[in-house]
Design a protein around this motif. Structure first.
Motif, PDB file in Angstrom:
ATOM      1  N   GLU A 242       0.832  -1.206   0.000  1.00  0.00           N
ATOM      2  CA  GLU A 242       0.000   0.000   0.000  1.00  0.00           C
ATOM      3  C   GLU A 242       0.869   1.261   0.000  1.00  0.00           C
ATOM      4  OE1 GLU A 242      -2.347   0.624   3.483  1.00  0.00           O
ATOM      5  OE2 GLU A 242      -3.259   2.468   2.701  1.00  0.00           O
ATOM      6  N   TYR A 243       1.914   1.239   0.840  1.00  0.00           N
ATOM      7  CA  TYR A 243       2.784   2.420   0.911  1.00  0.00           C
ATOM      8  C   TYR A 243       3.491   2.651  -0.419  1.00  0.00           C
ATOM      9  CZ  TYR A 243       6.352   5.682   2.508  1.00  0.00           C
ATOM     10  OH  TYR A 243       7.153   6.792   2.635  1.00  0.00           O
ATOM     11  N   LEU A 244       4.039   1.562  -0.986  1.00  0.00           N
ATOM     12  CA  LEU A 244       4.788   1.703  -2.246  1.00  0.00           C
ATOM     13  C   LEU A 244       3.865   2.097  -3.402  1.00  0.00           C
ATOM     14  CD1 LEU A 244       7.169  -1.372  -1.868  1.00  0.00           C
ATOM     15  CD2 LEU A 244       7.753   1.037  -1.588  1.00  0.00           C
ATOM     16  N   ASP A 245       2.640   1.513  -3.427  1.00  0.00           N
ATOM     17  CA  ASP A 245       1.701   1.837  -4.511  1.00  0.00           C
ATOM     18  C   ASP A 245       1.272   3.295  -4.484  1.00  0.00           C
ATOM     19  OD1 ASP A 245       1.849  -0.726  -5.406  1.00  0.00           O
ATOM     20  OD2 ASP A 245      -0.068  -1.389  -4.571  1.00  0.00           O
ATOM     21  N   ASN A 246       1.165   3.873  -3.275  1.00  0.00           N
ATOM     22  CA  ASN A 246       0.679   5.253  -3.146  1.00  0.00           C
ATOM     23  C   ASN A 246       1.802   6.280  -3.050  1.00  0.00           C
ATOM     24  OD1 ASN A 246      -2.320   4.959  -2.940  1.00  0.00           O
ATOM     25  ND2 ASN A 246      -1.735   3.616  -1.263  1.00  0.00           N
TER      26      ASN A 246
END
Length: 391
Positions: A242-246
């Protein structure tokens, strides 16, 4: 996470960062002993003309502005409903909490009797004093930031019930944090409005509270990008999907907002300049330095942010963030040190001693070390597996 954690545990302690940090921390402890056994005169160049030095200009004014990422990120996520920024809230809150905690820690070095710091709050309130208002707001906001940080701590400790109670308070804490930040960020600028004869006219303005507040928004968003850039490589193994995608979306979104706010900040600075009719000072030496600040550290990063967002070029946005962070430091230094007491002869002007610089490096290094310690152990860059979907 177990494989990564094991890898971290096996990593050598004798890394370049650890060695440099150890030297700075030891030097800082030595100067700390000198400060609290020999007094302020043993390690500082402060005097009657310059009672506030780099510990106020850098540790406090810059520290508070650069810690503004906490309220800007949480407001974007929880008040404006921009949920794509959710993954960036915890790193921003942790950075803000440590920033404010270290501001209070560093203030202990700068006041003559630090053990009496709580005295104006709990014993005798000077309710007409701006310093009282700043102190009260910082104390309350530090408390709010600590509570906002505790869900990560409670998840790490496995304390689900109290963690769930704190999570339900998120919206109220966010609103309280924004209100308190608005008050004390602007009040720090208002502190200098009581010294019109000491601060150079190019930096003195009745709009200083507005300048400080608006620039803190730019500083907060830029610091989130800057801190995320510095953390991305060494802590990549701790960041979840989630962190990397956003991450890229957060940089583009904050880059767009920072460009607009910086442009607005540039505009209101021009309005302040015109209102006081200080144009003639621009042809002096101080005027040249003022133009460097305004064009190099406000207009240029605003333009770079806009170009970076238009071209979706994250590298340009990151450079703009670094330039903005540096610009905030330059601005706070100009107001509290360079342009302050500008009429004094050169021999009486203040320049920080090696002891003051050492303590400032000590405080910054301590913050980085504590940030690394917490973020490698608690769910800061990833969602705890036992609390998936409960944020």
């Amino acid at each position: 996470m177990s494989v990564e954690t094991t890898a971290v545990a096996k990593k050598s302690l004798f890394t370049p960062f650890n060695l440099i940090a150890t030297v700075i921390l030891i030097a800082g402890l030595v100067v700390t002993v000198m400060r609290f056994t020999g007094g302020l005169g043993a390690v500082t160049n402060l005097d009657q003309n310059n009672p506030w030095g780099i510990w106020i200009g850098f540790d406090l004014l810059c520290g508070v502005a650069l810690a503004a990422g906490g309220y800007t990120t949480s407001a974007a996520c929880y008040l404006f409903g921009l949920k794509k920024y959710h993954a960036g809230v915890r790193p921003a809150i942790l950075t803000a909490f440590l920033g404010y905690a270290l501001v209070v820690f560093a203030l202990g070095y700068d006041v003559g009797r630090p053990w009496r710091l709580p005295y104006p709050i709990f014993v005798q309130q000077g309710t007409t004093s701006l310093l009282f208002e700043v102190g009260l707001c910082v104390m309350l906001y530090l408390t709010v930031l600590f509570i906002e940080f505790t869900p990560a701590l409670f998840e790490w400790l496995g304390m689900r019930k109290i963690r769930n109670i704190v999570v339900k308070m998120t919206l109220a804490l966010t609103i309280l944090g924004v209100v308190l930040s608005t008050l004390h960020q602007s009040s720090l600028g208002a502190l200098f409005t009581i010294a019109p004869s000491k601060l150079h006219p190019l930096w003195y303005s009745q709009y200083l509270p507005v300048f400080f507040f608006v620039s803190s928004i730019c500083a907060g968003m830029s610091m989130v990008i800057f801190e995320g850039t510095l953390s991305h490589k060494p802590m990549h193994h701790l960041m979840d999907k989630e962190y990397l995608d956003n991450h890229d979306g957060l940089i583009l979104g904050f880059g767009k907002a920072a460009s607009l706010v910086l442009f607005g900040y540039f505009a209101i600075k021009l309005i302040g300049l015109a209102y006081d009719n200080n144009w003639h000072y621009l042809t002096t030496g101080f005027g040249a330095w003022y133009l460097v600040e305004m064009l190099g550290f406000v207009a240029l990063p605003s333009f770079l942010y806009a170009v970076g967002v238009r071209d979706r070029n994250l590298t340009v946005i990151r450079w703009a963030a670094g330039l903005t962070v540096l610009g905030i430091v330059v601005n706070r230094f100009n107001i509290s040190l360079v342009a302050f007491n500008y009429q004094l002869p050169a021999a009486q002007r203040y320049f920080p001693s090696w002891g003051e610089i050492t303590i400032s490096l000590f405080v910054v290094t301590l913050g980085v070390v504590v940030f690394r310690f917490i973020s490698t152990r608690m769910p800061i860059f990833y969602e705890h597996p036992d609390y998936k979907g409960e944020h």
